[in-house]
Design an enzyme around this catalytic site. Structure first.
Site, PDB file in Angstrom:
ATOM      1  N   ASP A   1      18.751 -30.406   8.902  1.00  0.00           N
ATOM      2  CA  ASP A   1      20.050 -30.406   8.230  1.00  0.00           C
ATOM      3  C   ASP A   1      20.975 -31.465   8.840  1.00  0.00           C
ATOM      4  O   ASP A   1      21.714 -32.149   8.123  1.00  0.00           O
ATOM      5  CB  ASP A   1      20.688 -29.019   8.344  1.00  0.00           C
ATOM      6  CG  ASP A   1      19.728 -27.920   7.940  1.00  0.00           C
ATOM      7  OD1 ASP A   1      19.221 -27.975   6.813  1.00  0.00           O
ATOM      8  OD2 ASP A   1      19.474 -27.021   8.757  1.00  0.00           O
TER       9      ASP A   1
ATOM     10  N   HIS B   1      20.272 -21.756   9.254  1.00  0.00           N
ATOM     11  CA  HIS B   1      19.517 -22.706   8.423  1.00  0.00           C
ATOM     12  C   HIS B   1      19.321 -22.046   7.063  1.00  0.00           C
ATOM     13  O   HIS B   1      18.257 -21.514   6.736  1.00  0.00           O
ATOM     14  CB  HIS B   1      18.182 -23.043   9.066  1.00  0.00           C
ATOM     15  CG  HIS B   1      17.332 -23.949   8.227  1.00  0.00           C
ATOM     16  ND1 HIS B   1      17.718 -25.221   7.893  1.00  0.00           N
ATOM     17  CD2 HIS B   1      16.122 -23.757   7.637  1.00  0.00           C
ATOM     18  CE1 HIS B   1      16.792 -25.775   7.138  1.00  0.00           C
ATOM     19  NE2 HIS B   1      15.809 -24.904   6.975  1.00  0.00           N
TER      20      HIS B   1
END
Length: 373
Positions: free
Chosen positions: A199, A227
């Site tokens: 990410d 996440h």
């Protein structure tokens, strides 16, 4: 210099020069020889990759073997684990690694036995897990992964090296790491992490694209939290290297504040789903690359003035409940990480960070109920 009859004896000069060159050459060979005698080759590091026959495992194995993860002078032995139905594919991965003749790769162990796979490993990259299927309830997915990670945690607890460092990739990564922490109590909690570097890399790349600069020019983005779709990619402290020095992203994108607080966040959060729709499979190459980045920086350190995002056990920093495995900005040095302290948190960021913490607390309760804890 020899002079004969008032003339220079060039034969003598040439002979002397040759003797000097020979002496220099012999001295250099002696220096090289002594250096080789003194050179101590590093002991190989044992690296476990679970789910090694899958897409991410297939992508990450050659990256590790080539030295991308641990550096160009660190030999390794790969321990590759997968389930019994994937055993033939697992052997094929081993054959391809052998055929690639990677100089740093000193051995490949393949097995479907979790205890055997964990024997003396120094690094464990936990990719294997149960992926959610259409129509499945969230609790069903959590229950299956809880069983998998409990078994793997018990094996690491019993067989891994004392200094074993763990990176959980399989989703739900944060909560899987939490389960592993519960059932491998002898592994220090700071040695159990989960992957949010993917990410982080996505956020960094998206900003570079927006600003039309190399991705290496962007630093200090942050991914806070889980996440999942509640993750918060934060640009409040991000910087861009320019010819005149580092400049804050928020100053370079003054006219794009709405984009930074809306589309940018959504694009990073949904990038995995976008790839899944386009590829009909989840992210593999980028996930493998991010996992290598995570371990590389953890072991070899982050550049001075830079931080990266890692899912780590909260110590209460920034008001995040202690014990949750939560993504923070961290600095790494000599195999250790530290949460970056003292960053200002505005009201917008506070809300996003707390939303993700609440989701993780809910996941924790669900996982514990599945395990009767």
């Amino acid at each position: 210099m020899e002079v004969v009859g008032g003339e220079v004896d060039y034969t003598f000069v040439i002979q002397k020069s040759l003797v000097l060159l020979i002496c220099v050459g012999l001295a250099w060979k002696m220096i090289v020889y002594m250096c080789n005698l003194l050179k101590i080759e590093k002991e190989p590091i044992r690296v476990l990759v679970t789910g090694a026959a899958g897409n991410i495992g297939y992508a990450i194995a050659p990256m590790i073997a080539r030295g991308i993860m641990l550096g160009p002078d660190q030999p390794m032995i790969l321990h590759l684990l997968d389930i019994e139905p994937a055993s033939k594919s697992l052997e094929a991965v081993k054959m391809e690694l052998q055929d690639s003749a990677f100089p740093l790769l000193q051995g490949v162990i393949t097995t479907t036995n979790v205890d055997e796979s964990c024997k003396d490993v120094n690094i464990a990259i936990m990719i294997g897990g149960f992926a959610r299927k259409e129509g499945m309830e969230r609790r069903d997915v959590m229950s299956k992964n809880a069983v998998i990670f409990k078994a793997q945690a018990l094996a690491l607890e019993r067989y891994a090296s004392d200094d074993c460092k763990v990176l959980v990739v399989a989703n739900p990564a944060n909560t899987n790491a939490l389960i592993l922490k519960e059932f491998a109590p002898s592994i220090p909690e700071e040695n159990i992490t989960c992957l949010t570097r993917l990410d982080h890399n996505r956020a960094q790349a998206r900003l570079a694209e927006k600003l039309s600069v190399p991705v290496s020019s962007v630093k200090n983005v942050i991914v806070w939290g889980n996440h999942s779709s509640t993750q918060y990619p934060d640009t409040s402290h991000a910087m861009v290297s320019t010819k005149t020095g580092d400049q804050p992203v928020k100053e370079l994108l003054v006219a794009d504040q709405k984009w930074l607080k809306n589309e940018f966040i959504t694009e990073v959060q949904q990038r995995g789903a976008e790839i899944l729709r386009a590829r009909k499979q989840s992210s593999a190459l980028s996930a493998a690359s991010a996992a290598c980045d995570h371990i590389h920086d953890w072991f070899l350190g982050t550049p001075k003035g830079n931080w990266v995002s890692m899912g780590v056990c909260s110590d209460g920093s920034y008001g995040i409940p202690p014990g949750l495995v939560y993504s923070f900005p961290v600095n790494c040095e000599k195999g250790s990480w530290k949460i970056v302290q003292g960053l200002s948190i505005d009201e917008f960021s506070r809300e996003k960070m707390d939303d993700s913490a609440r989701e993780l607390a809910e996941e924790q309760d669900l996982a514990y109920s599945c395990l009767n804890l």
